[in-house]
Design an enzyme around this catalytic site. Structure first.
Site, PDB file in Angstrom:
ATOM      1  N   GLY A   1      -0.401   4.244  -8.851  1.00 60.64           N
ATOM      2  CA  GLY A   1       0.472   4.872  -9.831  1.00 60.64           C
ATOM      3  C   GLY A   1       0.232   4.351 -11.232  1.00 60.64           C
ATOM      4  N   SER A   2       1.280   4.423 -12.057  1.00 64.08           N
ATOM      5  CA  SER A   2       1.105   4.298 -13.506  1.00 64.08           C
ATOM      6  C   SER A   2       0.664   2.932 -13.991  1.00 64.08           C
ATOM      7  CB  SER A   2       2.413   4.659 -14.216  1.00 64.08           C
ATOM      8  OG  SER A   2       2.707   6.007 -13.968  1.00 64.08           O
ATOM      9  N   VAL A   3       0.743   1.889 -13.132  1.00 65.17           N
ATOM     10  CA  VAL A   3       0.202   0.612 -13.607  1.00 65.17           C
ATOM     11  C   VAL A   3      -1.265   0.784 -13.974  1.00 65.17           C
ATOM     12  CG1 VAL A   3       1.797  -0.926 -12.402  1.00 65.17           C
ATOM     13  CG2 VAL A   3      -0.226  -0.094 -11.215  1.00 65.17           C
TER      14      VAL A   3
ATOM     15  N   LYS B   1      -2.434   2.923 -15.844  1.00 67.59           N
ATOM     16  CA  LYS B   1      -2.608   3.310 -17.250  1.00 67.59           C
ATOM     17  C   LYS B   1      -3.082   2.129 -18.086  1.00 67.59           C
ATOM     18  CE  LYS B   1       0.566   7.154 -16.938  1.00 67.59           C
ATOM     19  NZ  LYS B   1       1.990   7.378 -16.703  1.00 67.59           N
TER      20      LYS B   1
ATOM     21  N   ARG C   1       7.332   6.319 -14.720  1.00 67.29           N
ATOM     22  CA  ARG C   1       6.597   7.170 -13.818  1.00 67.29           C
ATOM     23  C   ARG C   1       5.133   6.778 -13.867  1.00 67.29           C
ATOM     24  NH1 ARG C   1       4.882  11.896 -11.114  1.00 67.29           N
ATOM     25  NH2 ARG C   1       3.445  10.589 -10.016  1.00 67.29           N
TER      26      ARG C   1
END
Lengths: 388, 631
Positions: free
Chosen positions: B296-298, B300, B631
Site C-alpha cells: 500500500g501507500s508506504v 509512495k 490511503r
C-alpha cells in the site's frame, strides 16, 4: 595372596614361600594386575556380546573369563615353580600335544571367522596354537643353546620344530600367529648369538613368505586391502568403530559401562578389548594398560639379559618377546596402525585359550627368571661401553 | 653327531665334502655357521647386548603405541567420525543481544533409552521409570519392556537432576544420551528472530540458523544486533495492538538506518521456543521476513524518492487529481475525494494515489523499474535470515503496473525488504543489507551502494516529517512529541476474490523514522508497524487504516524506545504546535525547512495555495478524518 607382609616369612622354606621370595615381584605384580583387570573389564564389555548372541546370562563371557583366569593363574603358579629342566619337559609335552591337536584340526576343527583354529574339548573350544607358541619358543631356545655346545645339531632341530609349527598354522590358516612366532623365533635365534647375516636372510625369506601369504589367502589380502584403502563410505568396520570408541573416550572416558561401541560391533570384548576399555575409561587407562605391558616386557627382558645360562637367557627373552609382540600388535591393530589380525591382548581380551596360554607363557617366563643359586652369574653384568 | 667345525664366516663356504652326499656334513655346516666358535662367556655377553637391543626396541615400540593412543583419543581428526553411535556434537554458543543479555543458552540435557533385553526386573523398572517420568505413558513403557530386543527412545530433554534420579536406580538396560538442550530464557520475546535449534545441535530457523556456523564454533557468545529493551517495547506494543484489533498477523521492526542493524523484529502470533512441540507451526513463522504483503501507500516513499532523484519532478510540481485516473481496464481513485490540484508534497501528505500514479507515469516506467530494483524491491531482501521471502511482482512492466506500483499495489514484498529499501532512502541514499549481527566496536557499516542522492534523502526525511506533523502520520508524532518523528501510512486493501474490497480487509501499516533532522552520520531509526486485517473498532471511528491503527502504535513504540536509543526530547515551533494555532503557518515553516536542507530547486511555493486541513493537534476524537485520508 599378599594380604599382609607376613604372608611369607623370609625364613619360610615351604615350596610356596620359596616361590614367593624367588619370583620377580615386578613381573608377578604386573601379571596379577593384568589378570584382575581382564576379568573386571569383561564385566563391562562382554554383556553386549552375550545379549547379541542371545545367551541366557549377560555375564556369560565375564563369568567364563573368571574361570579362565583361575585356570590361567593355576597354570602360572604350577609352571612358575618348576626348574629349568621341568620347564623343558613341560615344553616338550605341550608342544607334542598341541601339535597333535593342530594336526587333527583340519578334520575335527571348529571353523569360525574364516579359519579353523579351534578344537572342542568338553564344551570349551580351545585353540591349540596358543599353547604351542610358548612351548615352541622354549624348545628352540633349548636347541639353540644345546647346538652351541656342539653335541646336538640344535639349529637344525629348532628350524624343523619351527617350520612344522608354521606349516600347521598356515593350514588353519592363521597368518597372525605365523607372523608372531616367526618374529619371536627370529628374536630367539638372534639372541642365541647367530651372525646377523642369518637373521637378515631369515627376514628376507619371511618377507617373501608374507607376499606369498597375501596372494594365497583371500581373507589376508582383503584385510590388507581394507587397511590400505580405508573407505569411509563402506560402513562401520571394526577398525572405524575402534577409532570412534577411542576418540569418544577422550582423556577420562565415558565411564564404566557407558561405552556404546560394544553395542554395535562384535569382537569388542575380544580382539578390540583395548578400544572398549579406552572408550569407557579414557586415555589415562589406555596408557596405564600399555605401561603395564611395557613394565612386564622390559623388566622381563632385563631379567633375561642378566641370566647366566644360555638356555634360560634365550628362552626367557623369547617368551617376553612373544608376550610383548602380541600386546604391541593388538594395540597397533586397535589404533589402526597395522591391518587387522586375529590376535588377542594378553589377559585383557576374552578367551580361554589365550588366558590359559598366557598363564603357561608367563609361568615359564617367571620360572626361568626366578632367583636360584647360580642363575644370575656373579660375573660383572657388562663392561662399561658394551651397550654404547 | 659331528663335532663343531672350524669357525666359518656367516656366508662361508661349506666343508670340502659335497653337501648333498652327506647329511652329517650339511648339519655340521648349518651348526657351524650359526655359531662363531665363541667361548661361552663371550656368547653370553653377545646375547646380553642383543637382548638389550630387543629391550630398547620394545621400549620404543611401547612409547610409539602410547603416542598414537594419545593421538587417537585426543585428536580424532577426520577419521571416521559421525558413524553409528558417534556422539553428536551438541555444543552451541550462547546467543546474546547487543548489550550482552542472554537470548539463548545451552543446557545439559539427556535422552533416555531402554534396551529391554538387558532389563532384569521388568515390573520394578516399569514402576521406577514411571514414577520418575510421569509424563511418559505407562502403556508405552509396558510395551517397550515387553520386547525382547531393540533399543527404544523413551524420553528426551531430561535435566541432570532427573537423569541422576534414574541413574541412581542402578537399573540395567537404561541408557542415556547427551542431547542439545537449548533454553530461551525470554520465552516468546523475539522468538522467531532467535529461532530454534534441533536436538542434535543444528540451527533450524532464525538467528540459530543464520549464525549456525559461528554458534557451533563455540567461541564465546554470539552477539545479535537486537537490543532487548527495544525488542521488548516493540513486541509489547505490537502484541497488545494485535490482540486489541484482532488481527490475522502483525509485524514490527526497528532498524538503525545508519548502520543497517536490526534492533528489534517481532512477528505476531508468537510462541514459546522452549516448547515448540506445543506450538502450531504457523505461529513459528517470522512474518517480518518470510511473508510478503501488498504494502500500500508506504510505497509512495519509494515513488517520490524515485521521482525527486531523477530531477523530473520536485516537491512543488503540481498534479491534477480532480478526476480518477483512467487506465486500460482500470480506474484509479483517491480515497480523499475533493482534492484537485496538489503539489507533490501534498500528494505525499494526502496520500493521493492519482498523484503518485501520474508522477510515476511522467517519470517513466524505465526509471521506476531501475529505482525499484535499486531499492531491492524486486528481489528477496539480502539477509542472514534464510526465511527472507521472494517478492511477488508483475512479470512485465505495463502502464498499469507502473501506475499501481507507485502506490504499492500489484507488488508484494516482505516487511524486511520494505525496511531495507526505506533505510536506503532515509540514511543518505546508501542501500545496504540489514543485518542481525552486532557491528563490532568501531566497525564501519557495510559499504553498500548509493541508490539516491543525499539531497533526495534529505528531502524525503523532510516530507516524512511534514507528514508526521501535518499529514496522516500525526497520530504517531502526537504520541512521541519532541522526538522529530516522521512517517508514512499505508492502507492496502486486500484482494478478495480477485477484487480490491475497499474497507473490508486491510493491511494497515506505518513506516516511521526518527529523528528526521541531524546529519547522516548520526544514528537514525526506522520503525515499521504492520497490522494484517485489523477489525474496525469504535475508537478508531470504524477505520482500519494505517493512520488510524498503526500510526498510534508506532508513536507509542517511539515514545518508549527513544530514551534507550539515547534520543533527547526536543521542543521547537513545529514539534508541537500550540492548540488552535494555524496549521498553515506550520506548513510554511516545514516547507521552508525542506528547502533549507537543499532540496531540488524549484519555484517557491505559497502554502496558502494548498492548505492542509486545519484540524490541528489531532486527537482520538478526530481520528475519523485523519484515518480517512490515510490511503
Amino acid at each position: 595372596m599378599s594380604q599382609s607382609q607376613h604372608a611369607f616369612q623370609r625364613t619360610d622354606r615351604s615350596r610356596l614361600g620359596l616361590w614367593w621370595w624367588t619370583t620377580d615381584h615386578w613381573l608377578l605384580g604386573a601379571t596379577a594386575v593384568l589378570v584382575v583387570l581382564g576379568v573386571i573389564l569383561q564385566f563391562g564389555t562382554s554383556p553386549a556380546a552375550a545379549v547379541r548372541l542371545g545367551l541366557s546370562s549377560p555375564f556369560h563371557f565375564a563369568v567364563r573369563q573368571c574361570v579362565f583366569a583361575f585356570g590361567g593363574v593355576a597354570i602360572l603358579l604350577f609352571v612358575s615353580q618348576l626348574g629349568p629342566r621341568g620347564i623343558r619337559r613341560v615344553a616338550v609335552g605341550v608342544y607334542l600335544v598341541s601339535m597333535a591337536a593342530m594336526l587333527t584340526l583340519p578334520f575335527v576343527g571348529h571353523v569360525a571367522k574364516g579359519a579353523g583354529r579351534w578344537v572342542d574339548i568338553a564344551g570349551f573350544t580351545l585353540q591349540p596354537s596358543e599353547f604351542m607358541k610358548p612351548a615352541l619358543i622354549v624348545l628352540v631356545a633349548w636347541m639353540f643353546s644345546e647346538g652351541r655346545k656342539g653335541e646336538v645339531p640344535g639349529t637344525t632341530i629348532a628350524f624343523i620344530l619351527y617350520l612344522a609349527a608354521v606349516a600347521l598354522l598356515l593350514v588353519e590358516p592363521d597368518v597372525g600367529q605365523t607372523i608372531l612366532i616367526t618374529a619371536a623365533f627370529g628374536a630367539a635365534f638372534w639372541v642365541a648369538g647367530v651372525p646377523t647375516t642369518w637373521i637378515l636372510a631369515l627376514g628376507g625369506v619371511s618377507a617373501a613368505g608374507l607376499t606369498g601369504v597375501y596372494f594365497a589367502f583371500p581373507h589376508v589380502s582383503s584385510r590388507v586391502h581394507t587397511f590400505l584403502h580405508q573407505d569411509k563410505s563402506s560402513g562401520p568396520t571394526q577398525v572405524h568403530a575402534a577409532a570412534e570408541a577411542i576418540a569418544a573416550g577422550g582423556l577420562f572416558g565415558k565411564g564404566p559401562g557407558e561405552g556404546v561401541m560394544k553395542l554395535e560391533i562384535p569382537d569388542m570384548h575380544t580382539d578390540f578389548a583395548y578400544s572398549a576399555a579406552a572408550e569407557e575409561y579414557g586415555l589415562w587407562f589406555s596408557l596405564f594398560l600399555i605401561s603395564l605391558f611395557a613394565v612386564l616386557v622390559i623388566r622381563g627382558l632385563y631379567k633375561a639379559m642378566r641370566l647366566a645360562d644360555p638356555f634360560e637367557q634365550i628362552a626367557a627373552a623369547g617368551l617376553f618377546v612373544l608376550v610383548g609382540l602380541q600386546a604391541f600388535i593388538n594395540v597397533a591393530v586397535n589404533l589402526a596402525l597395522i591391518p587387522t589380525k586375529g590376535m588377542t591382548l594378553p589377559f585383557i581380551s576374552y578367551g580361554g585359550s589365550s588366558m590359559l596360554g598366557m598363564g603357561l607363557t608367563l609361568g615359564m617366563a617367571l620360572a626361568l627368571t626366578r632367583r636360584r643359586p647360580g642363575a644370575y652369574a656373579s660375573e660383572p653384568l657388562a663392561r662399561a661401553g658394551d651397550f654404547a | 653327531m659331528s663335532v663343531a667345525q672350524p669357525p666359518f664366516d656367516g656366508a662361508g663356504s661349506p666343508p670340502a665334502t659335497p653337501a648333498w652326499r652327506d647329511w652329517r656334513a650339511i648339519l655340521a655346516a648349518i651348526e657351524g655357521a650359526t655359531s662363531r666358535g665363541l667361548a661361552p662367556g663371550e656368547v653370553r655377553e653377545a646375547s646380553r647386548v642383543r637382548i638389550f637391543f630387543v629391550m630398547a626396541l620394545f621400549a620404543a615400540a611401547f612409547v610409539y603405541a602410547g603416542i598414537f593412543a594419545a593421538k587417537a583419543a585426543l585428536l580424532p581428526g577426520l577419521e571416521g567420525r559421525g558413524g553409528a553411535g558417534a556422539p553428536a556434537e551438541t555444543v552451541r554458543s550462547d546467543l546474546v543481544d547487543r548489550n550482552g543479555r542472554v537470548l539463548a543458552v545451552d543446557l545439559i540435557r539427556y535422552g533416555l533409552y531402554i534396551r529391554p533385553q538387558e532389563v532384569y526386573d521388568r515390573a520394578a523398572t516399569l514402576d521406577a521409570v514411571a514414577r520418575i517420568l510421569p509424563g511418559v505413558p505407562r502403556a508405552r513403557l509396558a510395551n517397550v519392556l515387553s520386547r525382547d530386543k531393540g533399543e527404544f527412545y523413551i524420553a528426551g530433554d531430561l535435566s541432570p537432576e532427573v537423569r541422576d534420579q534414574l541413574h541412581d536406580l542402578a537399573l540395567p538396560g537404561l541408557y542415556f544420551q547427551d542431547e542439545a538442550g537449548r533454553a530461551y530464557p525470554l520465552g516468546d520475546t523475539a522468538a522467531q528472530v532467535i529461532g530454534l535449534a534441533s536436538r542434535d545441535g543444528r540451527g533450524l530457523s532464525g538467528a540459530e540458523r543464520a549464525f549456525d556456523g559461528a554458534i557451533r564454533k563455540n567461541n564465546g557468545p554470539v552477539a545479535l544486533s537486537i537490543d532487548l529493551r527495544v525488542q521488548a517495547a516493540l513486541q509489547d506494543e505490537v502484541d497488545k495492538a494485535a490482540v486489541h484489533f484482532g488481527v490475522k498477523d502483525a509485524v514490527g521492526m526497528v532498524v538503525n538506518v545508519r548502520t543497517g542493524e536490526i534492533l528489534a523484529m517481532t512477528s505476531w502470533p508468537t510462541f514459546d521456543p522452549n516448547h515448540p512441540e506445543r506450538t502450531p507451526p504457523e505461529n513459528m513463522v517470522n512474518h517480518a521476513a518470510a511473508t510478503v504483503y501488498e504494502p500500500g501507500s508506504v510505497f509512495k516513499v519509494f515513488t517520490l524518492a524515485e521521482g525527486l532523484d531523477t530531477g523530473a519532478v520536485n516537491i512543488r510540481t503540481v498534479f491534477d487529481v480532480c478526476s480518477p485516473l483512467v487506465l486500460p481496464g482500470q480506474i484509479i481513485h483517491d480515497y480523499d475525494k475533493g482534492d484537485c490540484a496538489l503539489p507533490l508534497w501534498e500528494v505525499f501528505t494526502h496520500s493521493s494515489n492519482i498523484g503518485a500514479a501520474k508522477m510515476a507515469i511522467r517519470v517513466g516506467g524505465e526509471a521506476e523499474d531501475r529505482y525499484f530494483h535499486a531499492f531491492g524491491l524486486f528481489n528477496k531482501a539480502p539477509s542472514e535470515l534464510v526465511e527472507s521471502a521472494r517478492p511477488l511482482t508483475v512479470s512485465r512492466m505495463s502502464i498499469n503496473s507502473v501506475a499501481t506500483m507507485a502506490f504499492g499495489q500489484s507488488i508484494s514484498v516482505s516487511p524486511l525488504a520494505l525496511a531495507t529499501g526505506m533505510s536506503a532512502i532515509l540514511n543518505g541514499g546508501i542501500y545496504r543489507p540489514l543485518t542481525l549481527r552486532k557491528l563490532g566496536p568501531g566497525e564501519a557499516p557495510a559499504p553498500g551502494r548509493r541508490v539516491i542522492q543525499e539531497s533526495t534523502s534529505r528531502v524525503m526525511l523532510g516530507l516524512m516529517r511534514l507528514n508526521g506533523t501535518n499529514g496522516t502520520g500525526r497520530f504517531a508524532d502526537d504520541l512521541a512529541p519532541g522526538y522529530m518523528v516522521g512517517g508514512k501510512t499505508g492502507t492496502a486493501t486486500k484482494l478478495v476474490n480477485g477484487h480490491y474490497d475497499l474497507g473490508k480487509k486491510n493491511l494497515a501499516s506505518f513506516a516511521a523514522v526518527f529523528p528526521t533532522d541531524g546529519g547522516f552520520d548520526q544514528d537514525r531509526y526506522f520503525v515499521l508497524v504492520m497490522m494484517d486485517e485489523p477489525k474496525a473498532l469504535p475508537e478508531t471511528g470504524g477505520f482500519t487504516t494505517g493512520g488510524a491503527v498503526s500510526a498510534p502504535i508506532a508513536g507509542r513504540i517511539v515514545e518508549r524506545i527513544a530514551p534507550f536509543l539515547g534520543q533527547v526530547r526536543r521542543t521547537n515551533v513545529w514539534d508541537e504546535p500550540p492548540k488552535g494555532r494555524n496549521k498553515d503557518i506550520v506548513d510554511a515553516q516545514v516547507l521552508d525547512h525542506i528547502q533549507n536542507v537543499s532540496g531540488p530547486s524549484g519555484p517557491p511555493i505559497n502554502p496558502v495555495i494548498a492548505p492542509i486541513s486545519t484540524q490541528a493537534s489531532a486527537t482520538r476524537a478526530s481520528a475519523k478524518g485523519a484515518g480517512g485520508r490515510a490511503r
